[in-house]
Enzyme design. Structure first.
Site, PDB file in Angstrom:
ATOM      1  N   TYR A  18       0.761  -1.483  -0.104  1.00 52.70           N
ATOM      2  CA  TYR A  18       0.168  -0.051   0.363  1.00 52.70           C
ATOM      3  C   TYR A  18       0.738   1.441   0.171  1.00 52.70           C
ATOM      4  O   TYR A  18       0.571   2.077  -0.552  1.00 52.70           O
ATOM      5  CB  TYR A  18      -0.755   0.029   0.932  1.00 52.70           C
ATOM      6  CG  TYR A  18      -1.866   1.199   1.075  1.00 52.70           C
ATOM      7  CD1 TYR A  18      -3.115   1.472   1.100  1.00 52.70           C
ATOM      8  CD2 TYR A  18      -1.179   2.435   1.862  1.00 52.70           C
ATOM      9  CE1 TYR A  18      -3.618   2.532   1.219  1.00 52.70           C
ATOM     10  CE2 TYR A  18      -2.062   3.964   2.392  1.00 52.70           C
ATOM     11  CZ  TYR A  18      -3.697   3.701   1.544  1.00 52.70           C
ATOM     12  OH  TYR A  18      -4.115   4.521   1.634  1.00 52.70           O
ATOM     13  N   HIS A  22       1.359   4.260  -2.975  1.00 56.28           N
ATOM     14  CA  HIS A  22       1.437   6.013  -2.458  1.00 56.28           C
ATOM     15  C   HIS A  22       2.348   6.347  -2.989  1.00 56.28           C
ATOM     16  O   HIS A  22       2.283   7.785  -2.489  1.00 56.28           O
ATOM     17  CB  HIS A  22       0.734   5.646  -1.424  1.00 56.28           C
ATOM     18  CG  HIS A  22      -0.827   5.896  -1.277  1.00 56.28           C
ATOM     19  ND1 HIS A  22      -1.375   4.144  -0.997  1.00 56.28           N
ATOM     20  CD2 HIS A  22      -1.899   6.555  -1.620  1.00 56.28           C
ATOM     21  CE1 HIS A  22      -3.024   4.753  -1.598  1.00 56.28           C
ATOM     22  NE2 HIS A  22      -2.837   5.970  -1.569  1.00 56.28           N
ATOM     23  N   TRP A  75      -8.346   3.652 -10.301  1.00 58.33           N
ATOM     24  CA  TRP A  75      -8.156   3.630  -9.055  1.00 58.33           C
ATOM     25  C   TRP A  75      -8.758   2.795  -7.233  1.00 58.33           C
ATOM     26  O   TRP A  75      -8.203   2.009  -7.274  1.00 58.33           O
ATOM     27  CB  TRP A  75      -7.340   5.299  -8.444  1.00 58.33           C
ATOM     28  CG  TRP A  75      -6.753   5.484  -7.280  1.00 58.33           C
ATOM     29  CD1 TRP A  75      -7.492   5.863  -5.963  1.00 58.33           C
ATOM     30  CD2 TRP A  75      -5.284   5.034  -7.186  1.00 58.33           C
ATOM     31  NE1 TRP A  75      -6.677   5.106  -5.151  1.00 58.33           N
ATOM     32  CE2 TRP A  75      -5.255   5.510  -5.764  1.00 58.33           C
ATOM     33  CE3 TRP A  75      -4.225   5.388  -8.261  1.00 58.33           C
ATOM     34  CZ2 TRP A  75      -3.438   5.816  -5.278  1.00 58.33           C
ATOM     35  CZ3 TRP A  75      -3.448   5.245  -7.577  1.00 58.33           C
ATOM     36  CH2 TRP A  75      -2.873   4.452  -6.013  1.00 58.33           C
TER      37      TRP A  75
END
Length: 112
Positions: A18, A22, A75
């Site tokens: 994750y 990002h 997304w």
């Protein structure tokens, strides 16, 4: 509303993936978010728990715009492999915002 907080939770074992996703969010997603009225979005992580701070005049309107945008849909589909979901709050904006308790600068403006 200028700022609101959200809480989401990661699926077990996806924390590092994750964060890698990002490290550089798609520029076209950031453009779509800005066009929807989101000025800024920050995320903090504690274990599997994510805490989001969103700066936006009308979060519910922004969420409605994003829900129909193909870039955001792509997304969200991509990130669904990492995110278990957002905590629900029926009293919060779009059913997700955490209950605001206190902000130091707001108290300062009121004269303590």
């Amino acid at each position: 509303m200028n700022r609101l907080a959200l809480h989401s939770r990661l699926l077990p074992g996806t924390e590092e993936s994750y964060e890698r996703e990002h490290a550089r969010v798609w520029p076209e997603l950031i453009a779509v978010m800005r066009a929807a009225g989101i000025r800024d979005w920050s995320i903090w992580r504690s274990g599997r728990d994510l805490f989001h701070l969103v700066d936006c005049d009308d979060f519910e309107a922004a969420v409605a715009v994003l829900a129909t945008d193909p870039v955001d849909q792509r997304w969200q589909q991509h990130m669904s492999q990492f995110v278990e979901g957002f905590a629900a709050n029926p009293d919060g904006a779009a059913g997700q915002a955490l209950r605001h308790v206190w902000t130091m600068s707001e108290q300062d403006q009121l004269g303590s």
